[in-house]
Design a protein around this motif. Structure first.
Motif, short mmCIF file in Angstrom:
data_model
loop_
_atom_site.label_atom_id
_atom_site.label_comp_id
_atom_site.label_asym_id
_atom_site.label_seq_id
_atom_site.Cartn_x
_atom_site.Cartn_y
_atom_site.Cartn_z
N ASP A 1 7.72 -5.86 19.17
CA ASP A 1 7.12 -4.75 19.91
C ASP A 1 5.87 -4.23 19.18
O ASP A 1 4.85 -3.94 19.81
CB ASP A 1 8.15 -3.64 20.08
CG ASP A 1 7.63 -2.49 20.92
OD1 ASP A 1 7.05 -2.75 22.00
OD2 ASP A 1 7.80 -1.32 20.52
N PHE A 2 5.95 -4.11 17.85
CA PHE A 2 4.80 -3.64 17.07
C PHE A 2 3.62 -4.61 17.23
O PHE A 2 2.46 -4.18 17.33
CB PHE A 2 5.16 -3.51 15.60
CG PHE A 2 5.98 -2.28 15.27
CD1 PHE A 2 6.32 -1.35 16.23
CD2 PHE A 2 6.41 -2.06 13.95
CE1 PHE A 2 7.06 -0.21 15.92
CE2 PHE A 2 7.14 -0.93 13.63
CZ PHE A 2 7.48 -0.01 14.61
N VAL B 1 11.95 -4.96 17.18
CA VAL B 1 10.98 -3.91 16.87
C VAL B 1 9.67 -4.52 16.37
O VAL B 1 8.57 -4.10 16.78
CB VAL B 1 11.55 -2.93 15.83
CG1 VAL B 1 10.46 -1.95 15.36
CG2 VAL B 1 12.72 -2.15 16.43
N ALA C 1 8.65 1.37 10.68
CA ALA C 1 7.28 1.84 10.45
C ALA C 1 7.17 2.50 9.09
O ALA C 1 6.20 2.28 8.34
CB ALA C 1 6.87 2.80 11.57
N ARG D 1 12.61 2.15 15.20
CA ARG D 1 11.16 2.00 15.14
C ARG D 1 10.59 2.85 13.99
O ARG D 1 9.72 2.40 13.24
CB ARG D 1 10.54 2.42 16.48
CG ARG D 1 10.79 1.43 17.60
CD ARG D 1 10.44 2.04 18.97
NE ARG D 1 9.10 2.58 19.01
CZ ARG D 1 7.99 1.88 19.23
NH1 ARG D 1 8.10 0.56 19.46
NH2 ARG D 1 6.81 2.44 19.26
#
Length: 278
Positions: A216-217, A213, A169, A165
């Motif tokens: 999820d974001f 990921v 990011a 993650r």
């Protein structure tokens, strides 16, 4: 005091907006005169085009010139003997690939296109001429090279210490600030034509993990992706997740002391030019 006022007047009279992405990038590192900008425009004028998913220059080739990326996205990468690929960095408009290429007998990595691109080939003579005659451009190019090295250091930190993650990011935040620096964003929105496989090959992950990921974001309202347009909806939250500090991109440029030093070099150059003309 008069000298400082003179320089402020000189550079404040030159509009910042420019169509040349190299100039837009270098203006973050050093103030450029109108003559500097015209010279950079001349360097960026020649053009070659490459389609998506081809090599501009391949590992093992003898480099023929430096390429300025004018439009599109490319990447530096290495292919492993077992067929896997490691992407070192992404190239966006304003990036040079590579400024130090003339020091190499052959390329130790490949530069490939991700989208169709437009590039300007810059000869060894043209590039070396800048270092002898244009102190401000020289300073900005050195600063740009420092930024590239800092980005590679940050990539090592990311691969060694961030979880999946955090890695993703960090990459999204870096790409945001790099695109912003050359005027290719609308707020926190920019075009991101990368596949999940390309992100995975950059960050040492699998495409499945990247997909998980990113999903999820999106569910957390951190990002939105629509037709390869990426919106970072909560930039501060993403930066906190990655432990991201954009200071390593050196977008503040040189210190006042360093700028004064290059002012003195430029004054000396003018003096030499006047002496040679008499």
């Amino acid at each position: 005091m008069a000298r400082a006022a003179e320089h402020r007047a000189l550079y404040s009279s030159v509009p910042l907006p420019t169509a040349n992405p190299l100039t837009r990038k270098l203006l973050h590192f050093a103030p450029l005169s109108g003559a500097d900008k015209l010279l950079l425009d001349e360097l960026a004028d020649p053009e070659e085009r490459f389609p998506a998913n081809v090599d501009i220059v391949a590992e093992g080739m003898v480099p023929r010139s430096v390429f300025l990326l004018k439009e599109g996205m490319a990447m530096r990468y290495r292919n492993m003997p077992d067929g896997r690929r490691q992407i070192m960095t992404f190239l966006i408009p304003g990036d040079l690939c590579d400024m130090h290429v003339f020091l190499l007998k052959e390329m130790d990595h490949s530069i490939g296109t991700i989208t169709p691109v437009r590039v300007a080939p810059i000869s060894r003579e043209s590039l070396m001429g800048l270092f002898g005659s244009r102190p401000r451009i020289s300073a900005a190019l050195w600063w740009s090279s420092m930024q590239e090295e800092a980005m590679l250091r940050e990539r090592i930190v990311s691969l060694g210490r961030r979880d999946a993650r955090g890695r993703i990011a960090y990459m999204l935040c870096e790409l945001l600030w790099r695109h912003t620096a050359v005027g290719l964003t609308d707020g926190e929105v920019f075009r991101l034509p990368l596949t999940q496989t390309e992100l995975a090959d950059t960050l040492g992950l699998t495409p499945v993990h990247v997909n998980r990921v990113l999903k999820d974001f999106r569910q957390q309202g951190l990002i939105a992706i629509n037709q390869r347009i990426l919106s970072l909806l909560k930039v501060e939250a993403l930066q906190a997740l990655a432990g991201f500090n954009k200071g390593y991109l050196h977008l503040g440029g040189a210190s006042a002391e360093v700028r004064r030093y290059f002012d003195s070099l430029e004054d000396a150059q003018r003096g030499n030019d006047r002496s040679a003309g008499t």
